[in-house]
Design a protein around this motif. Structure first.
Motif, PDB file in Angstrom:
ATOM      1  N   ALA A   1      12.058  -9.771  -9.273  1.00  0.00           N
ATOM      2  CA  ALA A   1      12.720  -9.550  -7.983  1.00  0.00           C
ATOM      3  C   ALA A   1      11.910 -10.157  -6.841  1.00  0.00           C
ATOM      4  N   LEU A   2      10.603  -9.980  -6.889  1.00  0.00           N
ATOM      5  CA  LEU A   2       9.753 -10.533  -5.831  1.00  0.00           C
ATOM      6  C   LEU A   2       9.753 -12.054  -5.881  1.00  0.00           C
ATOM      7  N   GLN A   3       9.705 -12.616  -7.069  1.00  0.00           N
ATOM      8  CA  GLN A   3       9.722 -14.069  -7.198  1.00  0.00           C
ATOM      9  C   GLN A   3      11.030 -14.656  -6.660  1.00  0.00           C
ATOM     10  N   ARG A   4      12.136 -14.002  -6.979  1.00  0.00           N
ATOM     11  CA  ARG A   4      13.436 -14.479  -6.485  1.00  0.00           C
ATOM     12  C   ARG A   4      13.498 -14.426  -4.963  1.00  0.00           C
ATOM     13  N   LEU A   5      12.978 -13.357  -4.376  1.00  0.00           N
ATOM     14  CA  LEU A   5      12.977 -13.218  -2.918  1.00  0.00           C
ATOM     15  C   LEU A   5      12.103 -14.282  -2.271  1.00  0.00           C
ATOM     16  N   LEU A   6      10.925 -14.511  -2.826  1.00  0.00           N
ATOM     17  CA  LEU A   6      10.000 -15.493  -2.262  1.00  0.00           C
ATOM     18  C   LEU A   6      10.562 -16.902  -2.359  1.00  0.00           C
TER      19      LEU A   6
ATOM     20  N   GLU B   1       0.807  -1.218   0.000  1.00  0.00           N
ATOM     21  CA  GLU B   1       0.000   0.000   0.000  1.00  0.00           C
ATOM     22  C   GLU B   1       0.839   1.266   0.000  1.00  0.00           C
ATOM     23  N   SER B   2       2.103   1.154  -0.260  1.00  0.00           N
ATOM     24  CA  SER B   2       2.959   2.330  -0.269  1.00  0.00           C
ATOM     25  C   SER B   2       2.618   3.213  -1.471  1.00  0.00           C
ATOM     26  N   GLU B   3       2.330   4.465  -1.205  1.00  0.00           N
ATOM     27  CA  GLU B   3       1.950   5.361  -2.287  1.00  0.00           C
ATOM     28  C   GLU B   3       3.158   5.862  -3.060  1.00  0.00           C
ATOM     29  N   HIS B   4       4.263   6.059  -2.382  1.00  0.00           N
ATOM     30  CA  HIS B   4       5.425   6.670  -3.030  1.00  0.00           C
ATOM     31  C   HIS B   4       6.489   5.643  -3.412  1.00  0.00           C
ATOM     32  N   ALA B   5       6.620   4.591  -2.632  1.00  0.00           N
ATOM     33  CA  ALA B   5       7.625   3.572  -2.953  1.00  0.00           C
ATOM     34  C   ALA B   5       7.175   2.745  -4.146  1.00  0.00           C
ATOM     35  N   PRO B   6       8.053   2.519  -5.128  1.00  0.00           N
ATOM     36  CA  PRO B   6       7.662   1.728  -6.293  1.00  0.00           C
ATOM     37  C   PRO B   6       7.436   0.266  -5.928  1.00  0.00           C
ATOM     38  N   ALA B   7       6.526  -0.362  -6.624  1.00  0.00           N
ATOM     39  CA  ALA B   7       6.259  -1.778  -6.374  1.00  0.00           C
ATOM     40  C   ALA B   7       7.437  -2.606  -6.881  1.00  0.00           C
ATOM     41  N   PRO B   8       7.818  -3.664  -6.175  1.00  0.00           N
ATOM     42  CA  PRO B   8       8.916  -4.521  -6.656  1.00  0.00           C
ATOM     43  C   PRO B   8       8.533  -5.192  -7.955  1.00  0.00           C
ATOM     44  N   SER B   9       9.528  -5.466  -8.780  1.00  0.00           N
ATOM     45  CA  SER B   9       9.259  -6.135 -10.051  1.00  0.00           C
ATOM     46  C   SER B   9       8.882  -7.594  -9.804  1.00  0.00           C
ATOM     47  N   TYR B  10       8.243  -8.180 -10.791  1.00  0.00           N
ATOM     48  CA  TYR B  10       7.819  -9.573 -10.674  1.00  0.00           C
ATOM     49  C   TYR B  10       9.025 -10.479 -10.430  1.00  0.00           C
TER      50      TYR B  10
ATOM     51  N   LEU C   1      10.875 -10.464   6.128  1.00  0.00           N
ATOM     52  CA  LEU C   1      11.782 -10.526   4.983  1.00  0.00           C
ATOM     53  C   LEU C   1      11.428  -9.451   3.957  1.00  0.00           C
ATOM     54  N   ILE C   2      10.147  -9.352   3.610  1.00  0.00           N
ATOM     55  CA  ILE C   2       9.723  -8.409   2.578  1.00  0.00           C
ATOM     56  C   ILE C   2       9.890  -6.961   3.057  1.00  0.00           C
ATOM     57  N   SER C   3       9.507  -6.689   4.297  1.00  0.00           N
ATOM     58  CA  SER C   3       9.613  -5.322   4.815  1.00  0.00           C
ATOM     59  C   SER C   3      11.061  -4.882   4.955  1.00  0.00           C
ATOM     60  N   THR C   4      11.964  -5.832   5.161  1.00  0.00           N
ATOM     61  CA  THR C   4      13.387  -5.505   5.231  1.00  0.00           C
ATOM     62  C   THR C   4      13.949  -5.216   3.855  1.00  0.00           C
ATOM     63  N   GLU C   5      13.479  -5.968   2.876  1.00  0.00           N
ATOM     64  CA  GLU C   5      13.990  -5.840   1.508  1.00  0.00           C
ATOM     65  C   GLU C   5      13.442  -4.589   0.818  1.00  0.00           C
ATOM     66  N   TRP C   6      12.158  -4.281   1.047  1.00  0.00           N
ATOM     67  CA  TRP C   6      11.524  -3.122   0.412  1.00  0.00           C
ATOM     68  C   TRP C   6      10.855  -2.252   1.463  1.00  0.00           C
ATOM     69  N   VAL C   7      11.088  -0.953   1.345  1.00  0.00           N
ATOM     70  CA  VAL C   7      10.457  -0.009   2.259  1.00  0.00           C
ATOM     71  C   VAL C   7       9.005   0.185   1.822  1.00  0.00           C
ATOM     72  N   GLY C   8       8.092   0.137   2.779  1.00  0.00           N
ATOM     73  CA  GLY C   8       6.692   0.339   2.415  1.00  0.00           C
ATOM     74  C   GLY C   8       5.757  -0.323   3.404  1.00  0.00           C
ATOM     75  N   ASP C   9       4.481  -0.117   3.167  1.00  0.00           N
ATOM     76  CA  ASP C   9       3.439  -0.658   4.031  1.00  0.00           C
ATOM     77  C   ASP C   9       2.877  -1.923   3.387  1.00  0.00           C
ATOM     78  N   PHE C  10       3.230  -3.080   3.951  1.00  0.00           N
ATOM     79  CA  PHE C  10       2.817  -4.361   3.393  1.00  0.00           C
ATOM     80  C   PHE C  10       1.810  -5.049   4.310  1.00  0.00           C
ATOM     81  N   HIS C  11       0.907  -5.785   3.694  1.00  0.00           N
ATOM     82  CA  HIS C  11      -0.033  -6.611   4.437  1.00  0.00           C
ATOM     83  C   HIS C  11      -0.061  -8.000   3.804  1.00  0.00           C
ATOM     84  N   ILE C  12      -0.202  -9.019   4.650  1.00  0.00           N
ATOM     85  CA  ILE C  12      -0.259 -10.405   4.179  1.00  0.00           C
ATOM     86  C   ILE C  12      -1.484 -11.076   4.777  1.00  0.00           C
ATOM     87  N   SER C  13      -2.257 -11.735   3.947  1.00  0.00           N
ATOM     88  CA  SER C  13      -3.351 -12.569   4.453  1.00  0.00           C
ATOM     89  C   SER C  13      -3.110 -13.998   3.997  1.00  0.00           C
ATOM     90  N   ALA C  14      -3.600 -14.952   4.780  1.00  0.00           N
ATOM     91  CA  ALA C  14      -3.378 -16.368   4.466  1.00  0.00           C
ATOM     92  C   ALA C  14      -4.573 -17.189   4.934  1.00  0.00           C
TER      93      ALA C  14
END
Length: 407
Positions: free
Chosen positions: A195-200, A184-193, A256-269
């Motif tokens: 980069a995110l896939q590699r991190l996950l 939900e970060s308005e100013h931080a760019p979204a990670p690329s597909y 892991l994700i919040s450390t790698e990318w600055v921003g407001d993240f939410h996870i549901s499962a």
């Protein structure tokens, strides 16, 4: 680049006649035998590595080894076919076999090695392009699945079988754990597909399916066995059950994700689902869990469907009925929730199963201080939260207040 064109370039560079040769059964058999024999018995080429005369290309002595076999490996890595008077440089060893052929004596050791170096470079580039193409195709397949899910949800089709024509179907199974990741970060760019896939994949320690749903919303599907081993204390994990296992896993993923990318993240499962037959329903439930969790648990970033049963029920009540209840049955009670101290006291008290001692410890206050706060609530509302029926009423009122005020 086609091999015929490569051979033409080699001819122009070296100034000799070369041809691309597809071996017949007999020739392929002889080459296979020579390959097997060369592992134990390579034949040296000799000492001459000088340039041949441009006027006369006499038979090069380094290939006149006089061995009994009809084909042998030279010291330069090519194969000398005495019967045909040719030197073969393999391109494809799989049947039927393809080689670059030249007359014996037309190639020096240095030139053979130069050709093999060129071929090796081309194979490396081809392999790199193949990997790059494979990753691009994987992302396209994920985008196709995301588009199909969007169509199903817009049409209200929650139980729908994955189409056979979707390439990504082969990567899914009937028992996968779904996660929804929202940035939900308005100013931080979204990670690329990529980069995110590699991190996950580094976190899950295996292949996962990453599906882009919207610009900053992703669906993650993982085989259930990939979740095993993420948490160190497996015995404690087993005792606490699947819900706590999923919660601990999500905590690590969020960190892991919040450390790698600055921003407001939410996870549901949610627990594992049949990804082949009920994926739209799973996405809908993940989104609903995300919305409900963020409505009732505003300070949390991880939202699990297994811990929001009462909240889900309250959220499903029509808005006019919520307002009616608050006006008729909880008139004046909601003012309590405007006070942050009272609100945190009630939330902690309900979270800890109305246990006075545990709540006092959790709030770092004396037990008598907590009892004073609870008595104050009773005086103002006439409801004693230490009584089960009154506690239920206050809990429901609190949930209705949250969903009404923060909608």
């Amino acid at each position: 680049m086609e091999m015929e064109h490569i051979v033409q370039q080699l001819e122009q560079t070296l100034g000799i006649s070369l041809r691309l040769k597809t071996l017949n059964e007999q020739e392929y058999g002889e080459l296979a035998k020579a390959l097997a024999a060369s592992q134990d018995d390579a034949v040296s080429i000799g000492g001459s590595q000088g340039k041949r005369s441009t006027q006369s290309k006499a038979k090069s002595p380094q290939f006149q080894h006089g061995q009994a076999r009809s084909m042998t490996l030279t010291a330069a890595g090519a194969y000398d076919n005495e019967a045909l008077g040719e030197i073969w440089i393999p391109i494809q060893m799989q049947k039927p076999g393809i080689v670059i052929a030249a007359a014996r004596g037309d190639l020096t050791v240095s030139e053979i090695r130069l050709i093999e170096l060129w071929l090796s470079t081309l194979r490396g580039a081809s392999s790199l392009n193949a990997k790059s193409g494979s990753k691009a195709e994987e992302e396209r397949s994920a985008q196709q699945l995301g588009a199909w899910l969007k169509e199903c949800l817009e049409a209200g089709e929650q139980v729908a079988e994955l189409p056979e024509e979707l390439p990504i179907r082969s990567s899914l199974s009937a028992d996968m754990v779904p996660f929804l990741l929202l940035n939900e970060s308005e100013h931080a760019p979204a990670p690329s597909y990529k980069a995110l896939q590699r991190l996950l994949r580094s976190y899950f320690d295996g292949d996962i399916v990453l599906v882009p749903l919207h610009e900053k919303e992703w669906l993650i599907l993982a085989e259930q066995q990939l979740l095993v081993g993420i948490v160190d204390d497996k015995e404690e994990l087993t005792a606490e059950g699947e819900q706590d296992s999923l919660a601990l896993f999500c905590m690590g993923l969020y960190e892991l994700i919040s450390t790698e990318w600055v921003g407001d993240f939410h996870i549901s499962a949610i627990p594992s689902v049949n990804a082949l037959h009920a994926l739209p329903q799973a996405v809908n439930m993940l989104r609903e869990t995300m919305t409900i969790g963020r409505t009732f648990q505003v300070k949390e970033h991880i939202h699990l469907s297994t811990g929001l049963h009462l909240e889900r029920l309250v959220y499903s009540i029509p808005e006019y009925q919520r307002n009616l209840f608050l006006r008729e049955y909880a008139a004046g009670h909601t003012d309590l929730f405007e006070d942050s101290e009272t609100l945190s006291t009630l939330e902690s008290f309900f979270e800890l199963d109305c246990n006075v001692s545990e709540t006092a410890k959790h709030l770092y206050i004396h037990r008598n201080t907590l009892l004073y706060r609870l008595d104050k609530i009773k005086q103002e509302t006439g409801l004693d939260v230490r009584s089960f029926s009154d506690a239920v009423l206050v809990k429901i009122t609190l949930l209705l207040y949250k969903v009404t005020k923060r909608k």
